[in-house]
Design a protein around this motif. Structure first.
Motif, PDB file in Angstrom:
ATOM      1  N   GLU A  24       0.252  -3.865  20.937  1.00 61.75           N
ATOM      2  CA  GLU A  24       0.643  -5.106  20.271  1.00 61.75           C
ATOM      3  C   GLU A  24      -0.532  -5.702  19.509  1.00 61.75           C
ATOM      4  OE1 GLU A  24       3.523  -6.425  19.910  1.00 61.75           O
ATOM      5  OE2 GLU A  24       4.600  -4.953  21.149  1.00 61.75           O
ATOM      6  N   LYS A  25      -1.732  -5.598  20.079  1.00 66.49           N
ATOM      7  CA  LYS A  25      -2.908  -6.127  19.400  1.00 66.49           C
ATOM      8  C   LYS A  25      -3.169  -5.359  18.113  1.00 66.49           C
ATOM      9  CE  LYS A  25      -5.366  -7.921  23.468  1.00 66.49           C
ATOM     10  NZ  LYS A  25      -6.580  -7.803  24.313  1.00 66.49           N
ATOM     11  N   GLN A  26      -3.100  -4.033  18.205  1.00 68.61           N
ATOM     12  CA  GLN A  26      -3.336  -3.209  17.020  1.00 68.61           C
ATOM     13  C   GLN A  26      -2.295  -3.485  15.928  1.00 68.61           C
ATOM     14  OE1 GLN A  26      -3.474   0.848  18.329  1.00 68.61           O
ATOM     15  NE2 GLN A  26      -5.281   0.535  19.664  1.00 68.61           N
ATOM     16  N   ARG A  27      -1.038  -3.701  16.357  1.00 69.93           N
ATOM     17  CA  ARG A  27       0.050  -3.956  15.389  1.00 69.93           C
ATOM     18  C   ARG A  27      -0.172  -5.282  14.672  1.00 69.93           C
ATOM     19  NH1 ARG A  27       5.051  -6.547  15.555  1.00 69.93           N
ATOM     20  NH2 ARG A  27       6.629  -5.605  14.188  1.00 69.93           N
ATOM     21  N   ALA A  28      -0.580  -6.298  15.405  1.00 70.82           N
ATOM     22  CA  ALA A  28      -0.846  -7.607  14.802  1.00 70.82           C
ATOM     23  C   ALA A  28      -2.001  -7.530  13.812  1.00 70.82           C
ATOM     24  CB  ALA A  28      -1.131  -8.632  15.899  1.00 70.82           C
ATOM     25  N   GLU A  29      -3.015  -6.772  14.134  1.00 70.05           N
ATOM     26  CA  GLU A  29      -4.158  -6.636  13.234  1.00 70.05           C
ATOM     27  C   GLU A  29      -3.761  -5.929  11.943  1.00 70.05           C
ATOM     28  OE1 GLU A  29      -7.153  -4.680  15.470  1.00 70.05           O
ATOM     29  OE2 GLU A  29      -7.636  -6.424  16.726  1.00 70.05           O
ATOM     30  N   ARG A  30      -2.907  -4.877  12.054  1.00 69.56           N
ATOM     31  CA  ARG A  30      -2.477  -4.152  10.857  1.00 69.56           C
ATOM     32  C   ARG A  30      -1.652  -5.063   9.948  1.00 69.56           C
ATOM     33  NH1 ARG A  30      -1.651   0.219  14.476  1.00 69.56           N
ATOM     34  NH2 ARG A  30       0.584  -0.272  14.564  1.00 69.56           N
ATOM     35  N   LYS A  35      -1.274  -8.103   4.776  1.00 69.07           N
ATOM     36  CA  LYS A  35      -1.033  -9.345   4.042  1.00 69.07           C
ATOM     37  C   LYS A  35      -2.238  -9.695   3.166  1.00 69.07           C
ATOM     38  CE  LYS A  35       2.342 -11.662   6.977  1.00 69.07           C
ATOM     39  NZ  LYS A  35       2.645 -12.847   7.820  1.00 69.07           N
ATOM     40  N   GLU A  36      -3.454  -9.517   3.716  1.00 73.28           N
ATOM     41  CA  GLU A  36      -4.652  -9.807   2.950  1.00 73.28           C
ATOM     42  C   GLU A  36      -4.775  -8.876   1.747  1.00 73.28           C
ATOM     43  OE1 GLU A  36      -7.840  -9.520   5.719  1.00 73.28           O
ATOM     44  OE2 GLU A  36      -7.403 -11.450   6.696  1.00 73.28           O
ATOM     45  N   ARG A  37      -4.436  -7.591   1.930  1.00 77.70           N
ATOM     46  CA  ARG A  37      -4.521  -6.618   0.839  1.00 77.70           C
ATOM     47  C   ARG A  37      -3.519  -6.971  -0.273  1.00 77.70           C
ATOM     48  NH1 ARG A  37      -3.631  -2.492   3.645  1.00 77.70           N
ATOM     49  NH2 ARG A  37      -5.807  -2.089   4.248  1.00 77.70           N
ATOM     50  N   LEU A  38      -2.254  -7.366   0.142  1.00 80.01           N
ATOM     51  CA  LEU A  38      -1.248  -7.739  -0.849  1.00 80.01           C
ATOM     52  C   LEU A  38      -1.643  -9.002  -1.596  1.00 80.01           C
ATOM     53  CD1 LEU A  38       2.013  -7.068   1.212  1.00 80.01           C
ATOM     54  CD2 LEU A  38       1.146  -5.711  -0.699  1.00 80.01           C
ATOM     55  N   HIS A  39      -2.318  -9.897  -0.914  1.00 83.89           N
ATOM     56  CA  HIS A  39      -2.744 -11.142  -1.551  1.00 83.89           C
ATOM     57  C   HIS A  39      -3.826 -10.874  -2.598  1.00 83.89           C
ATOM     58  CE1 HIS A  39      -3.521 -15.380  -2.023  1.00 83.89           C
ATOM     59  NE2 HIS A  39      -4.828 -15.189  -1.759  1.00 83.89           N
TER      60      HIS A  39
END
Length: 253
Positions: A24-30, A35-39
């Protein structure tokens, strides 16, 4: 032996799964990184421009010409030569020309057989003058005036209304009170004449009362509204019809 640290019979607590937590931690980080890359690429702003908020669709209002009362009515060519339909009900005149054979009086069977003797016939009432129905105790609109304070109850219809009432010289109770209409239709007597007779005895004390309560106590079925039917058969009241049609002739040997 029971190991210490957990009570006997208590449910065992589930041990945390370290593998699931790490996933779950890894999924949240991805998700955050995406989102940052798309921004940075400006893709998020582009999608907002391509999908503007939807506007409400409104139906254009169509103006219609007002219909004038002078305009000719819209009628089918097929019906133009036919007369207009009238919805006014026609009053059918009532006629009293009904033969006795057409009059049916159905009184249910009670618990006890209903019969009368010549002694009951002698107790039937009479009057010198006819009583006018639906006037005494009625208002200008033709409806009965119900008054719980000033009205007097009628033994027959059990309605507390205005109007004249009888007074029995024998029982001197409320059971001797009859309104003018009930006394005339059910027993063929005039309330004015009975009030002038200080020795008048009510139908209850005479044993010929045909109200639903008295008939039930005797084991007879209620008669219902049969006054107009017995009148067409030639009887002056309901009491006269009951006594005369259920007469048992007794012979002395």
């Amino acid at each position: 032996m029971v190991k210490a640290g957990r009570k006997r019979g208590a449910p065992a607590e589930e041990e945390p799964n370290d593998g699931a937590v790490d996933y779950e931690k890894q999924r949240a980080e991805r998700i955050k990184e995406n989102k940052e890359r798309l921004h940075k690429l400006g893709i998020l702003e582009l999608t907002k421009k391509l999908n503007p908020p939807s506007k409400k669709l409104t139906t254009p209002r169509i103006s219609r010409r007002a219909v004038s009362i002078d305009d000719p009515p819209r009628r089918s060519f097929r019906l133009k030569d036919k007369p207009p339909v009238s919805y006014i009900e026609r009053m059918i005149p009532k006629t009293d020309k009904v033969s006795k054979e057409d009059v049916e009086i159905n009184i249910g069977e009670g618990e006890n057989p209903e019969f009368y003797t010549e002694e009951h016939e002698k107790l039937l009432g009479d009057c010198q003058n006819a009583w006018t129905l639906y006037v005494d105790g009625y208002g200008e609109d033709g409806q009965r005036v119900y008054d719980p304070d000033n009205g007097k109850s009628c033994h027959q219809c059990r309605q507390k209304t205005l109007g004249q009432r009888t007074a029995c010289s024998n029982c001197k109770l409320g059971q001797g009170q009859f309104c003018g209409d009930c006394l005339y239709m059910r027993y063929g007597e005039n309330v004015i004449e009975t009030n002038e007779n200080t020795n008048w005895i009510c139908p209850v004390c005479r044993g010929i009362c045909n109200c639903s309560r008295c008939r039930r106590e005797k084991g007879y079925a209620a008669t219902g509204a049969i006054y107009r039917k017995v009148l067409r058969l030639g009887y002056k009241s309901v009491a006269h019809y009951l006594v005369k049609t259920r007469m048992v002739v007794t012979t002395n040997i």
